[in-house]
Design a protein around this motif. Structure first.
Motif, PDB file in Angstrom:
ATOM      1  N   TYR A 137       5.842  -1.297  10.972  1.00  0.00           N
ATOM      2  CA  TYR A 137       6.922  -0.422  11.420  1.00  0.00           C
ATOM      3  C   TYR A 137       8.257  -0.950  10.904  1.00  0.00           C
ATOM      4  O   TYR A 137       8.496  -2.168  10.882  1.00  0.00           O
ATOM      5  CB  TYR A 137       6.958  -0.331  12.948  1.00  0.00           C
ATOM      6  N   HIS A 138       9.090  -0.022  10.497  1.00  0.00           N
ATOM      7  CA  HIS A 138      10.430  -0.341  10.021  1.00  0.00           C
ATOM      8  C   HIS A 138      11.443   0.114  11.068  1.00  0.00           C
ATOM      9  O   HIS A 138      11.388   1.242  11.557  1.00  0.00           O
ATOM     10  CB  HIS A 138      10.702   0.373   8.693  1.00  0.00           C
ATOM     11  N   TYR A 139      12.359  -0.803  11.431  1.00  0.00           N
ATOM     12  CA  TYR A 139      13.407  -0.472  12.399  1.00  0.00           C
ATOM     13  C   TYR A 139      14.758  -0.710  11.748  1.00  0.00           C
ATOM     14  O   TYR A 139      15.010  -1.775  11.185  1.00  0.00           O
ATOM     15  CB  TYR A 139      13.280  -1.345  13.651  1.00  0.00           C
ATOM     16  N   LYS A 140      15.639   0.297  11.836  1.00  0.00           N
ATOM     17  CA  LYS A 140      16.980   0.191  11.279  1.00  0.00           C
ATOM     18  C   LYS A 140      17.957  -0.056  12.421  1.00  0.00           C
ATOM     19  O   LYS A 140      18.083   0.748  13.334  1.00  0.00           O
ATOM     20  CB  LYS A 140      17.354   1.450  10.510  1.00  0.00           C
ATOM     21  N   ILE A 169       5.316   2.628   8.569  1.00  0.00           N
ATOM     22  CA  ILE A 169       5.109   2.470   7.134  1.00  0.00           C
ATOM     23  C   ILE A 169       3.635   2.707   6.840  1.00  0.00           C
ATOM     24  O   ILE A 169       2.760   1.977   7.325  1.00  0.00           O
ATOM     25  CB  ILE A 169       5.513   1.062   6.670  1.00  0.00           C
ATOM     26  N   LEU A 170       3.349   3.724   6.074  1.00  0.00           N
ATOM     27  CA  LEU A 170       1.969   4.090   5.784  1.00  0.00           C
ATOM     28  C   LEU A 170       1.393   3.174   4.709  1.00  0.00           C
ATOM     29  O   LEU A 170       1.991   2.962   3.659  1.00  0.00           O
ATOM     30  CB  LEU A 170       1.896   5.551   5.325  1.00  0.00           C
ATOM     31  N   LEU A 171       0.235   2.626   4.999  1.00  0.00           N
ATOM     32  CA  LEU A 171      -0.470   1.753   4.064  1.00  0.00           C
ATOM     33  C   LEU A 171      -1.866   2.307   3.803  1.00  0.00           C
ATOM     34  O   LEU A 171      -2.506   2.837   4.716  1.00  0.00           O
ATOM     35  CB  LEU A 171      -0.602   0.336   4.619  1.00  0.00           C
ATOM     36  N   PRO A 172      -2.358   2.197   2.569  1.00  0.00           N
ATOM     37  CA  PRO A 172      -3.764   2.558   2.326  1.00  0.00           C
ATOM     38  C   PRO A 172      -4.686   1.683   3.158  1.00  0.00           C
ATOM     39  O   PRO A 172      -4.349   0.551   3.499  1.00  0.00           O
ATOM     40  CB  PRO A 172      -3.931   2.271   0.822  1.00  0.00           C
ATOM     41  N   LYS A 173      -5.862   2.211   3.491  1.00  0.00           N
ATOM     42  CA  LYS A 173      -6.784   1.493   4.375  1.00  0.00           C
ATOM     43  C   LYS A 173      -7.142   0.113   3.854  1.00  0.00           C
ATOM     44  O   LYS A 173      -7.294  -0.834   4.623  1.00  0.00           O
ATOM     45  CB  LYS A 173      -8.052   2.319   4.590  1.00  0.00           C
ATOM     46  N   GLU A 174      -7.271  -0.031   2.528  1.00  0.00           N
ATOM     47  CA  GLU A 174      -7.693  -1.324   1.996  1.00  0.00           C
ATOM     48  C   GLU A 174      -6.600  -2.384   2.078  1.00  0.00           C
ATOM     49  O   GLU A 174      -6.844  -3.562   1.823  1.00  0.00           O
ATOM     50  CB  GLU A 174      -8.151  -1.174   0.541  1.00  0.00           C
ATOM     51  N   TYR A 175      -5.383  -1.972   2.433  1.00  0.00           N
ATOM     52  CA  TYR A 175      -4.280  -2.936   2.494  1.00  0.00           C
ATOM     53  C   TYR A 175      -3.844  -3.257   3.925  1.00  0.00           C
ATOM     54  O   TYR A 175      -2.913  -4.019   4.126  1.00  0.00           O
ATOM     55  CB  TYR A 175      -3.076  -2.412   1.711  1.00  0.00           C
ATOM     56  N   ASN A 176      -4.470  -2.691   4.917  1.00  0.00           N
ATOM     57  CA  ASN A 176      -4.060  -2.980   6.292  1.00  0.00           C
ATOM     58  C   ASN A 176      -5.135  -3.730   7.066  1.00  0.00           C
ATOM     59  O   ASN A 176      -5.203  -3.657   8.283  1.00  0.00           O
ATOM     60  CB  ASN A 176      -3.672  -1.697   7.028  1.00  0.00           C
ATOM     61  N   SER A 182      14.591  -5.737  -0.611  1.00  0.00           N
ATOM     62  CA  SER A 182      14.391  -4.337  -0.224  1.00  0.00           C
ATOM     63  C   SER A 182      12.961  -3.865  -0.456  1.00  0.00           C
ATOM     64  O   SER A 182      12.692  -2.660  -0.442  1.00  0.00           O
ATOM     65  CB  SER A 182      15.350  -3.428  -1.011  1.00  0.00           C
ATOM     66  N   LYS A 183      12.034  -4.792  -0.627  1.00  0.00           N
ATOM     67  CA  LYS A 183      10.656  -4.407  -0.891  1.00  0.00           C
ATOM     68  C   LYS A 183       9.712  -5.097   0.090  1.00  0.00           C
ATOM     69  O   LYS A 183       9.934  -6.232   0.504  1.00  0.00           O
ATOM     70  CB  LYS A 183      10.245  -4.762  -2.326  1.00  0.00           C
ATOM     71  N   ILE A 184       8.642  -4.378   0.442  1.00  0.00           N
ATOM     72  CA  ILE A 184       7.577  -4.933   1.271  1.00  0.00           C
ATOM     73  C   ILE A 184       6.322  -5.011   0.410  1.00  0.00           C
ATOM     74  O   ILE A 184       5.901  -4.021  -0.189  1.00  0.00           O
ATOM     75  CB  ILE A 184       7.288  -4.052   2.497  1.00  0.00           C
ATOM     76  N   TYR A 185       5.748  -6.200   0.339  1.00  0.00           N
ATOM     77  CA  TYR A 185       4.531  -6.402  -0.433  1.00  0.00           C
ATOM     78  C   TYR A 185       3.361  -6.626   0.527  1.00  0.00           C
ATOM     79  O   TYR A 185       3.447  -7.449   1.446  1.00  0.00           O
ATOM     80  CB  TYR A 185       4.652  -7.614  -1.356  1.00  0.00           C
ATOM     81  N   SER A 186       2.290  -5.893   0.305  1.00  0.00           N
ATOM     82  CA  SER A 186       1.036  -6.117   1.013  1.00  0.00           C
ATOM     83  C   SER A 186      -0.025  -6.388  -0.049  1.00  0.00           C
ATOM     84  O   SER A 186      -0.211  -5.583  -0.964  1.00  0.00           O
ATOM     85  CB  SER A 186       0.661  -4.885   1.852  1.00  0.00           C
ATOM     86  N   TYR A 187      -0.698  -7.541   0.064  1.00  0.00           N
ATOM     87  CA  TYR A 187      -1.650  -7.871  -0.994  1.00  0.00           C
ATOM     88  C   TYR A 187      -2.854  -8.620  -0.449  1.00  0.00           C
ATOM     89  O   TYR A 187      -2.789  -9.268   0.598  1.00  0.00           O
ATOM     90  CB  TYR A 187      -0.978  -8.673  -2.109  1.00  0.00           C
ATOM     91  N   HIS A 188      -3.951  -8.519  -1.168  1.00  0.00           N
ATOM     92  CA  HIS A 188      -5.154  -9.283  -0.875  1.00  0.00           C
ATOM     93  C   HIS A 188      -5.872  -9.574  -2.183  1.00  0.00           C
ATOM     94  O   HIS A 188      -5.586  -8.967  -3.221  1.00  0.00           O
ATOM     95  CB  HIS A 188      -6.076  -8.527   0.092  1.00  0.00           C
ATOM     96  N   ASN A 210      -4.646  -7.676  -5.531  1.00  0.00           N
ATOM     97  CA  ASN A 210      -4.396  -6.247  -5.338  1.00  0.00           C
ATOM     98  C   ASN A 210      -3.088  -6.103  -4.560  1.00  0.00           C
ATOM     99  O   ASN A 210      -2.998  -6.509  -3.398  1.00  0.00           O
ATOM    100  CB  ASN A 210      -5.547  -5.600  -4.574  1.00  0.00           C
ATOM    101  N   LEU A 211      -2.085  -5.533  -5.193  1.00  0.00           N
ATOM    102  CA  LEU A 211      -0.725  -5.532  -4.665  1.00  0.00           C
ATOM    103  C   LEU A 211      -0.249  -4.106  -4.381  1.00  0.00           C
ATOM    104  O   LEU A 211      -0.368  -3.217  -5.222  1.00  0.00           O
ATOM    105  CB  LEU A 211       0.208  -6.197  -5.668  1.00  0.00           C
ATOM    106  N   TYR A 212       0.268  -3.926  -3.168  1.00  0.00           N
ATOM    107  CA  TYR A 212       0.827  -2.627  -2.767  1.00  0.00           C
ATOM    108  C   TYR A 212       2.288  -2.854  -2.390  1.00  0.00           C
ATOM    109  O   TYR A 212       2.603  -3.682  -1.528  1.00  0.00           O
ATOM    110  CB  TYR A 212       0.056  -2.053  -1.579  1.00  0.00           C
ATOM    111  N   THR A 213       3.190  -2.126  -3.048  1.00  0.00           N
ATOM    112  CA  THR A 213       4.628  -2.330  -2.870  1.00  0.00           C
ATOM    113  C   THR A 213       5.270  -1.095  -2.258  1.00  0.00           C
ATOM    114  O   THR A 213       5.024   0.024  -2.697  1.00  0.00           O
ATOM    115  CB  THR A 213       5.304  -2.638  -4.218  1.00  0.00           C
ATOM    116  N   THR A 214       6.104  -1.309  -1.229  1.00  0.00           N
ATOM    117  CA  THR A 214       6.852  -0.226  -0.583  1.00  0.00           C
ATOM    118  C   THR A 214       8.339  -0.533  -0.674  1.00  0.00           C
ATOM    119  O   THR A 214       8.767  -1.669  -0.429  1.00  0.00           O
ATOM    120  CB  THR A 214       6.458  -0.075   0.893  1.00  0.00           C
TER     121      THR A 214
END
Length: 424
Positions: A292-295, A304-311, A322-328, A335-339
């Protein structure tokens, strides 16, 4: 005359010897510890000039105790190619409760008077070009019968060296067992404090581990009052038999203003007493998490929506500017997912093939759009491979070797482990 004062002379000699041991022991024990360095194999050496590595050296020596043989590990930091061991510092240096690699170290040396008597916790400080701010709660264990609680605020004007102090009552909207300051920011000229408030559990039969709240308090120093108390809310998707854990994953930067906070919500099945053999970190008990992103300025929360394989629990979340990286990892592939925080609907996927497998990596981090990796090598347990990848260009920009400066210790019985790194 000498006989009359022999006890006093003996006491003075003992005191001198004790003080000398604390101050001189580090000097005479330097030869007991190997020095390390980073040798550049490919790329620009400036890539590692601001990199600090921490770990421990395990010599071929063991201590016998009632539990058997144990290694005598020696903890160290490699700072600008200089090796500093914990036991090589003086007694007074070891008693300062602050790591030399902490962002507070230089500030404390520069503003010694301001730091006097303050808890050296990074999250309790904030710095910009004009001010250095310190905030603490005078009593974080909140006893309902002990009177009012308040924010204790110290502010240093860095241009005039003037120090100001304020006390602001903590809002008593609910009885909290513990209140912990997580972050201090100045947003739109408003002094803002993020806290985690734990709610006491009075009935053991109804114990819930998600009994915590995150609050944003805005403080008015002129009128010495809290102008707003906003509890951050999340749309939890936990089922009836799951426990929700909330964690702030935004990095705490003393000198960085950020309007964005990132939270992770993970869901865990309650512990099953009939199946005690299930490990605590089992994937079956913690199936997934949500971001979740809070301003702060707008008080808006967005998922923040993530693909199933990244959560899944084997993924790592990193906030870098300014970027969020989710990786495994999958073998030797990351495998890197950038938001993009500026546009949460903007995201990308990429797969990077590495020359090392996941099980060889000892430390990793993402900073300034670069992936840092320290991994084991087959050459020696005292050598490590250091790689830096540029994530936008998707290429390796640096390769180096972490190794001892002397070949004397190159044997298979001594070893070194890198477990932390700091990138300025």
């Amino acid at each position: 005359m000498l006989k009359r004062y022999w006890k006093l002379y003996t006491l003075i000699v003992v005191i001198i010897l004790i003080v000398g041991i604390f101050y001189l022991k580090p000097i005479f024990s330097n030869t007991d510890y190997p020095n390390f360095t980073i040798k550049t194999i490919e790329g620009n050496p400036s890539e590692v000039e601001e990199l600090t590595l921490q770990g421990y050296y395990s010599p071929d020596s063991r201590i016998q105790n009632e539990f058997g043989m144990i290694h005598s590990d020696k903890y160290f930091s490699l700072i600008k190619n200089k090796t500093l061991y914990d036991k090589q510092t003086s007694f007074l240096s070891q008693s300062t409760y602050i790591e030399k690699t902490s962002p507070l170290a230089s500030l404390q040396n520069e503003h010694k008077k301001f730091f006097r008597g303050k808890s050296l916790l990074t999250q309790n400080f904030f710095e910009d070009d004009s001010f250095l701010v310190y905030i603490e709660l005078n009593q974080e264990y909140l006893d309902r019968n002990s009177g009012k609680r308040f924010f204790s605020i110290s502010m240093l004007n860095k241009k005039t060296d003037e120090q100001l102090a304020y006390k602001i009552d903590f809002p008593k909207t609910k009885d909290y067992q513990f209140v912990d300051i997580q972050k201090i920011q100045i947003i739109n000229s408003n002094l803002t404090v993020l806290t985690r408030n734990d709610i006491p559990q009075t009935d053991p039969e109804e114990y819930h581990e998600n009994s915590q709240e995150y609050h944003i308090y805005q403080l008015d120093l002129g009128n010495q009052k809290v102008t707003s108390d906003n509890q951050i809310s999340f749309e939890s998707n936990a089922s009836a038999n799951e426990v929700t854990y909330i964690e702030l994953i935004s990095e705490t930067k003393i000198n960085q203003t950020s309007d964005d906070l990132i939270f992770s919500l993970s869901y865990e099945q309650p512990f099953d007493e009939e199946n005690e053999m299930v490990p605590l970190d089992s994937n079956s008990r913690v199936p997934s998490y949500e971001l979740y992103h809070y301003k702060i300025s707008t008080k808006e929360t967005k998922k923040i929506l993530l693909p199933k394989e990244y959560n899944k629990v084997d993924s790592t979340i990193v906030l870098d500017r300014s970027k969020i990286y989710s990786y495994h990892y999958t073998g030797n592939r990351i495998n890197l997912y950038t938001t993009n925080l500026m546009n949460l609907d903007e995201s990308s996927k990429k797969v990077i093939t590495l020359p090392v497998s996941n099980d060889a990596i000892e430390w990793q981090n993402i900073k300034n759009n670069k992936l840092y990796l320290v991994s084991k090598t087959k050459h020696s347990p005292l050598k490590k491979q250091l790689l830096i990848y540029h994530l936008t260009e998707e290429e390796m920009i640096y390769e180096g070797s972490f190794e001892p400066t002397s070949d004397i210790l190159q044997n298979n019985k001594n070893s070194v482990t890198i477990d932390y790194g700091l990138i300025d």
